[in-house]
Design an enzyme around this catalytic site. Structure first.
Site, PDB file in Angstrom:
ATOM      1  N   ASP A   1      45.637 -45.066   9.402  1.00 10.51           N
ATOM      2  CA  ASP A   1      46.519 -46.212   9.436  1.00 10.51           C
ATOM      3  C   ASP A   1      47.515 -46.026   8.286  1.00 10.51           C
ATOM      4  OD1 ASP A   1      47.484 -48.832  10.091  1.00 10.51           O
ATOM      5  OD2 ASP A   1      46.339 -49.606   8.398  1.00 10.51           O
TER       6      ASP A   1
ATOM      7  N   ASP B   1      49.977 -48.929   6.683  1.00 12.76           N
ATOM      8  CA  ASP B   1      50.179 -50.040   5.762  1.00 12.76           C
ATOM      9  C   ASP B   1      48.872 -50.491   5.117  1.00 12.76           C
ATOM     10  OD1 ASP B   1      52.888 -50.037   6.475  1.00 12.76           O
ATOM     11  OD2 ASP B   1      52.496 -51.340   8.189  1.00 12.76           O
TER      12      ASP B   1
END
Length: 236
Positions: A23, A25
């Site tokens: 991922d 953020d």
């Protein structure tokens, strides 16, 4: 629990194709890139600052709560770049990279990515943020493979505000990774996968991979990871 990036890499089987999924953020960077890009456009005077900030904060809270309508959000988030056009938007994003993103890159995150790359793993960023915002960030992290929300374009190549295909959001991340694997002639049973994420929104993909790693996790994901015996990594 560990704060050592190197300790997050599992000992892998010889001859097995290994894929490290990340991922973006709050996982590889310590902020939400879409939110910060929105704040940056306010500073540029591209929108009504008060109204944009209100709606941006509202959407961000929905994301954190797991209730975000990704299609409504992308229409909102891309309005400024659609109005400004490609030349102005690309130039502004280059400033955004210099003034915001580069300052936020963490040595610990870069080291973890490099460790997987040096081990021969395929490294892929899988993010619910759109491709316009994230492709330059992935490049800055040294990652060439990006699965992001793809933006629809009309016959003239202009953004429409809609999403093209399946958005890489929640269960859609599983679908998009599966498509990425199939494009290379692979499937879940023939690869060994590790996924790093901070968010409960990514639970479906965390449950799908071989090695889930809750990375800088929010409270809800931390509780699930602890209960299931998943690795918990404090990268920042």
């Amino acid at each position: 629990m560990t704060s050592d990036p190197g300790a997050a890499c599992e000992v892998k089987g010889v001859g097995v194709r290994r894929i490290a999924l990340f991922d973006l953020d709050h996982t590889l960077i310590p902020f939400d890139s879409d939110y910060e890009w929105g704040e940056f456009t306010i500073a540029l005077g591209w929108c009504d600052g008060q109204e944009f900030k209100r709606r941006n904060t509202e959407f961000f809270a929905q994301y954190q709560a797991g209730t975000l309508d990704i299609h409504a959000y992308v229409r909102f988030a891309t309005q400024a770049i659609r109005e400004q056009g490609a030349i102005n938007s690309i130039a502004a994003h280059a400033r955004f990279m210099r003034e915001i993103v580069q300052k936020g890159l963490q040595d610990s995150a870069l080291a973890l990515v490099r460790r997987h790359q040096d081990a021969g793993d395929e490294v892929v960023i899988v993010t619910a943020t759109n491709e316009f915002v994230t492709r330059p960030i992935a490049a800055a992290l040294g990652v060439g493979e990006l699965i992001a929300v793809e933006l629809e374009r009309d016959a003239d190549g202009q953004l429409t505000g809609a999403i093209q295909g399946t958005p890489s959001f929640r269960e859609g991340k599983v679908v998009r990774v599966q498509q990425w694997l199939a494009d290379r002639g692979w499937d879940w049973d023939t690869v060994e996968t590790t996924f790093y994420s901070d968010s409960l929104n990514d639970l479906a993909l965390l449950e799908k991979v071989t090695h889930p790693v809750a990375t800088n996790p929010d409270e809800r994901l931390r509780a699930i990871a602890a209960g299931r015996g998943w690795r918990i990594l404090e990268l920042f």
